[in-house]
Design an enzyme around this catalytic site. Sequence first.
Site, PDB file in Angstrom:
ATOM      1  N   ASP A 171       0.804  -1.234   0.000  1.00  0.00           N
ATOM      2  CA  ASP A 171       0.000   0.000   0.000  1.00  0.00           C
ATOM      3  C   ASP A 171       0.831   1.276   0.000  1.00  0.00           C
ATOM      4  O   ASP A 171       0.579   2.202  -0.773  1.00  0.00           O
ATOM      5  CB  ASP A 171      -0.881   0.024   1.251  1.00  0.00           C
ATOM      6  CG  ASP A 171      -2.209  -0.633   0.965  1.00  0.00           C
ATOM      7  OD1 ASP A 171      -2.437  -0.983  -0.210  1.00  0.00           O
ATOM      8  OD2 ASP A 171      -2.993  -0.806   1.921  1.00  0.00           O
ATOM      9  N   LYS A 178       2.516   1.825  -3.258  1.00  0.00           N
ATOM     10  CA  LYS A 178       1.577   2.253  -4.306  1.00  0.00           C
ATOM     11  C   LYS A 178       1.161   3.709  -4.099  1.00  0.00           C
ATOM     12  O   LYS A 178       1.070   4.482  -5.031  1.00  0.00           O
ATOM     13  CB  LYS A 178       0.318   1.374  -4.251  1.00  0.00           C
ATOM     14  CG  LYS A 178       0.481   0.096  -5.048  1.00  0.00           C
ATOM     15  CD  LYS A 178      -0.850  -0.578  -5.244  1.00  0.00           C
ATOM     16  CE  LYS A 178      -1.076  -1.533  -4.096  1.00  0.00           C
ATOM     17  NZ  LYS A 178      -2.203  -2.392  -4.144  1.00  0.00           N
ATOM     18  N   TYR A 189      12.135  -7.373   9.200  1.00  0.00           N
ATOM     19  CA  TYR A 189      13.349  -6.553   9.159  1.00  0.00           C
ATOM     20  C   TYR A 189      14.635  -7.372   9.313  1.00  0.00           C
ATOM     21  O   TYR A 189      15.576  -7.230   8.543  1.00  0.00           O
ATOM     22  CB  TYR A 189      13.326  -5.513  10.289  1.00  0.00           C
ATOM     23  CG  TYR A 189      12.530  -4.277   9.986  1.00  0.00           C
ATOM     24  CD1 TYR A 189      11.598  -4.263   8.951  1.00  0.00           C
ATOM     25  CD2 TYR A 189      12.701  -3.122  10.737  1.00  0.00           C
ATOM     26  CE1 TYR A 189      10.855  -3.134   8.694  1.00  0.00           C
ATOM     27  CE2 TYR A 189      11.969  -1.981  10.480  1.00  0.00           C
ATOM     28  CZ  TYR A 189      11.050  -1.992   9.458  1.00  0.00           C
ATOM     29  OH  TYR A 189      10.333  -0.872   9.206  1.00  0.00           O
ATOM     30  N   TYR A 200       6.149  12.617   9.136  1.00  0.00           N
ATOM     31  CA  TYR A 200       5.764  13.975   9.502  1.00  0.00           C
ATOM     32  C   TYR A 200       6.951  14.940   9.406  1.00  0.00           C
ATOM     33  O   TYR A 200       6.772  16.136   9.211  1.00  0.00           O
ATOM     34  CB  TYR A 200       5.097  14.000  10.889  1.00  0.00           C
ATOM     35  CG  TYR A 200       3.601  13.971  10.698  1.00  0.00           C
ATOM     36  CD1 TYR A 200       3.006  12.897  10.043  1.00  0.00           C
ATOM     37  CD2 TYR A 200       2.799  15.047  11.061  1.00  0.00           C
ATOM     38  CE1 TYR A 200       1.651  12.880   9.775  1.00  0.00           C
ATOM     39  CE2 TYR A 200       1.440  15.042  10.796  1.00  0.00           C
ATOM     40  CZ  TYR A 200       0.877  13.964  10.153  1.00  0.00           C
ATOM     41  OH  TYR A 200      -0.457  13.968   9.864  1.00  0.00           O
ATOM     42  N   LYS A 237       6.762  16.659   6.197  1.00  0.00           N
ATOM     43  CA  LYS A 237       5.650  17.578   5.911  1.00  0.00           C
ATOM     44  C   LYS A 237       6.218  18.993   5.873  1.00  0.00           C
ATOM     45  O   LYS A 237       7.001  19.379   6.761  1.00  0.00           O
ATOM     46  CB  LYS A 237       4.589  17.477   7.010  1.00  0.00           C
ATOM     47  CG  LYS A 237       4.009  16.076   7.153  1.00  0.00           C
ATOM     48  CD  LYS A 237       2.657  15.991   6.528  1.00  0.00           C
ATOM     49  CE  LYS A 237       2.115  14.583   6.629  1.00  0.00           C
ATOM     50  NZ  LYS A 237       0.952  14.330   5.829  1.00  0.00           N
ATOM     51  N   ASP A 244       0.828   4.767  17.541  1.00  0.00           N
ATOM     52  CA  ASP A 244       0.755   5.021  16.101  1.00  0.00           C
ATOM     53  C   ASP A 244       1.102   6.470  15.743  1.00  0.00           C
ATOM     54  O   ASP A 244       1.709   6.735  14.719  1.00  0.00           O
ATOM     55  CB  ASP A 244      -0.662   4.681  15.608  1.00  0.00           C
ATOM     56  CG  ASP A 244      -0.781   4.725  14.092  1.00  0.00           C
ATOM     57  OD1 ASP A 244       0.200   4.371  13.418  1.00  0.00           O
ATOM     58  OD2 ASP A 244      -1.853   5.114  13.583  1.00  0.00           O
ATOM     59  N   HIS A 260       5.054  10.961  15.492  1.00  0.00           N
ATOM     60  CA  HIS A 260       4.811  12.231  14.793  1.00  0.00           C
ATOM     61  C   HIS A 260       4.699  13.421  15.767  1.00  0.00           C
ATOM     62  O   HIS A 260       5.376  14.429  15.608  1.00  0.00           O
ATOM     63  CB  HIS A 260       3.518  12.165  13.987  1.00  0.00           C
ATOM     64  CG  HIS A 260       3.450  11.009  13.025  1.00  0.00           C
ATOM     65  ND1 HIS A 260       4.539  10.565  12.334  1.00  0.00           N
ATOM     66  CD2 HIS A 260       2.423  10.225  12.632  1.00  0.00           C
ATOM     67  CE1 HIS A 260       4.186   9.545  11.552  1.00  0.00           C
ATOM     68  NE2 HIS A 260       2.908   9.316  11.714  1.00  0.00           N
ATOM     69  N   LYS A 299      -8.858   8.846  15.547  1.00  0.00           N
ATOM     70  CA  LYS A 299      -9.540   8.394  14.324  1.00  0.00           C
ATOM     71  C   LYS A 299     -11.024   8.663  14.511  1.00  0.00           C
ATOM     72  O   LYS A 299     -11.509   8.784  15.637  1.00  0.00           O
ATOM     73  CB  LYS A 299      -9.355   6.887  14.149  1.00  0.00           C
ATOM     74  CG  LYS A 299      -7.910   6.443  14.059  1.00  0.00           C
ATOM     75  CD  LYS A 299      -7.511   6.228  12.621  1.00  0.00           C
ATOM     76  CE  LYS A 299      -6.075   5.774  12.509  1.00  0.00           C
ATOM     77  NZ  LYS A 299      -5.386   6.272  11.346  1.00  0.00           N
TER      78      LYS A 299
HETATM   79  C1  BG6 Z   1       0.561   7.130   9.905  1.00  0.00           C
HETATM   80  C2  BG6 Z   1      -0.344   6.373  10.811  1.00  0.00           C
HETATM   81  O1  BG6 Z   1       1.837   7.186  10.453  1.00  0.00           O
HETATM   82  O2  BG6 Z   1       0.056   8.434   9.715  1.00  0.00           O
HETATM   83  C3  BG6 Z   1      -1.753   6.362  10.287  1.00  0.00           C
HETATM   84  O3  BG6 Z   1       0.119   5.026  10.924  1.00  0.00           O
HETATM   85  C4  BG6 Z   1      -2.221   7.754   9.977  1.00  0.00           C
HETATM   86  O4  BG6 Z   1      -2.634   5.759  11.221  1.00  0.00           O
HETATM   87  C5  BG6 Z   1      -1.208   8.469   9.111  1.00  0.00           C
HETATM   88  O5  BG6 Z   1      -3.451   7.665   9.290  1.00  0.00           O
HETATM   89  C6  BG6 Z   1      -1.589   9.911   8.870  1.00  0.00           C
HETATM   90  O6  BG6 Z   1      -0.689  10.479   7.964  1.00  0.00           O
HETATM   91  P1  BG6 Z   1      -1.118  11.685   7.019  1.00  0.00           P
HETATM   92  O7  BG6 Z   1       0.105  11.937   6.228  1.00  0.00           O
HETATM   93  O8  BG6 Z   1      -2.278  11.194   6.200  1.00  0.00           O
HETATM   94  O9  BG6 Z   1      -1.497  12.806   7.928  1.00  0.00           O
END
Ligand code: BG6
Length: 797
Positions: free
Chosen positions: A41, A44, A154, A210, A213, A267, A272, A365
């Site tokens: 994923d 892709k 890994y 992040y 970004k 997560d 991040h 979420k």
């Molecule tokens: C990922 C998380 O690191 O960041 C996901 O595993 C989350 O759960 C994603 O949806 C969000 O990233 P972005 O770039 O869409 O803000």
Amino acid sequence: MKHPGFWKMLTVATCMALLGCLQAQELQGHVSIILLGATGDLAKKYLWQGLFQLYLDEAGKGHSFTFHGAALTDPKQGQQLMAKALETLSCSQDIAPRQCAELKDQFLQLSQYRQLKTTTDYSALSKDIEAQVQHKGLREAGRIFYFSVPPFAYADIARNINSSCRPGPGAWLRVVLEKPFGRDHNSAQQLATELGSIFQEEEMYRVDHYLGKQAVAQILPFRDQNRQALDRLWNRHHVERVEIVMKETVDAEGRTSFYEEYGVIRDVLQNHLTEILTLVAMELPHNISNAETVLQHKLRVFQALRDLQRGSAVVGQYQAYSEQVRRELQKPESFQSLTPTFAGVLVYIDNLRWEGVPFILMSGKALDERAGYVRILFKNQAHCAQSEARWVAGRSQCLPRQVVFHVGHGALGSPAVLVSRNLFSPSLPAQGWQELEGQPGLRLFGCPLSDYYAYSPVREQDAYAILISHIFHRRKDSFITTENLLASWVFWTPLLDSLAFEAPRIYPGGAENGHLLDFEFSGGQLSFSQQQPEQLVPGPGSAPMPSDFQVLRAQYRESPLISAWPEELISKLASDIEASAVRAVRRSGEFHLALSGGSSPVALFQQLAHWHYSFPWAHTHLWLVDERCVPLSDPESNFQGLQAHLLQRIRVPHYNVHPMPVQLRRRLCAEEDQGAQLYAAEISALVTNSSFDLVLLGMGTDGHTASLFPQSPTGLDGEQLVVMTQSPSRPHHRMSLSLPLINRARRVAVLVMGKMKREITLLVSRVGHEPQKWPISGVLPSSGQLVWYMDYEAFLG
Ligand code: BG6
């Protein structure tokens, strides 16, 4: 007039420079990029596009490239899948469509699929690269292996690269790793040690996307370029609070096997949001491009973080989550997940700069919007004497003052840096950022957009494309070093441990969340602002009463049977228990309730904790039906389940809670300690006639109940009230109420849930009183009432 020698010198210098360039170009060499997990994923969605972008940016600058998409899939299928992944590659708008098609074609020709499974596959790849480089008369510059695979793979891959696919002398190796990097400090340390024994630190690039970004990457440069204005402001005297937020509307459907293991804190917050926090809070290095100094300054922030307590966080879970987990992971109907999908955490940094300033980290979420931002809100001590109508638009000292790094999405829809006009006029890099076009009427963080100096990137770029370019250019400051990673886990692990058995607040998801997830802080603690409402998602009309539920009333073993879908069954049982409690307290001033452990009652405990506000907990005594011979703090202990799902949530006096004494004198269930006799004595002393008001039992697939197993030499009859028993499954040693004691109760409820119980329910419905074979068949209160609670799957199959 220039000296004639000048022109001569200039010509020589130019030639030298050109020659230098040409030589440099030749020296640039060949780079092989191996994308492991090339058909997955992430590849892709982002990685192939990022690699294509790298090719567009770099191919003309003297490097040659090949791209190897790799996976475990066989070559034919792999090739097809990879071709599909590459179909959607696109160029930026400044490249004409025809030129883009040509470039794409070139890229496709350089990209091949290969199956990488065995050590031999890796050596073959290495040989192919060497042969190709030689054949074209090139020099190998280096190899990049991008691990877009689950972390359990890994170690194997790393070993294969190390043993069979390292480039020869003079060429570099870079391995790129994607999170999760462990799920707590121990596992992260293990993984780090394993990888550290194979790769050098400088060879590893741990991605936190992040950091790619644009708004996040702008935090340090912005602080650097505005040193003068910020030096005065960036501290506890001026900053009111910092909010670091990542909200999502999507939920975890389709990825619960990952999510159930990690949850939102691991997560998102551990990586991040923590990374962002360090960028905002660190002391600003003189040279922000020096990766080593940046890292040292980051590590100092970690050292100054105040330890998190259980009360530093609030957690929630969107309502459909447990059902998604049950469906995707084939869990039984009674399964309730405790994984948080929402978290708010209050962080303090105990150093001179930030002492006392709340840093609020929040992510979730199934929220009302998708948005990410860091907001630094400044204190405001101004008082404006003039009426608002006379304030100079956007500049009054009485308006909120803030700096926002807007990561993306939200009402603004793009990355941006916002600075309140009444704060200072910022400077941004001359290249790459431009003033943001105002969208009339748009309000952000409480102010119209026009109240801010607002900038956005000239060209919006995907984080992965940026990071891939940084990997190529060896910009290590955009990646997570081992020290950085472990420091973050040291910080988060105690909180994660303390939340392991915590039931998160259930929220409906989306806009319907209303104010359910709002939280507030005081005295260093966070708490939800609202009480959990009685009915989370009331349908149209009023909330149903327990009596409205569709329950089937019948007989089972000549006693009443109540059967319904799991949720209704649990609601009905919880209401019946409450009704018994109210009656008992009215009658005798107290209610003695004996509870079983295991997974079936978890939903019941949660129901009682969340919805039964008028339960007379202050007058309730809680006893255990049985216990495993493990410390009471052990996750396997029944008491621990009770504690996590019920006791932490209700106000029951501590001296009314009666755990079984399985651990005395620091040993477990030693015969000499006479734990069973002690518990029996405690029951005799406190419970009139040793007759519990209510005993909650379950039924095992072998017909056991409490910890009374078939053929048990103790507890099925006789005088003993509490006995030691043996379970066929681990942990083997148990303490249990005996059948004679159970049968003295005023009321016994047997809760049976899930398809797995179907066979035993059928069998037990036909057998007589045979406790030796099926201990449950010996449950028959001598003067009390027995009621069976079975969900449809257990009862009807
Ligand atoms: C990922 C998380 O690191 O960041 C996901 O595993 C989350 O759960 C994603 O949806 C969000 O990233 P972005 O770039 O869409 O803000």
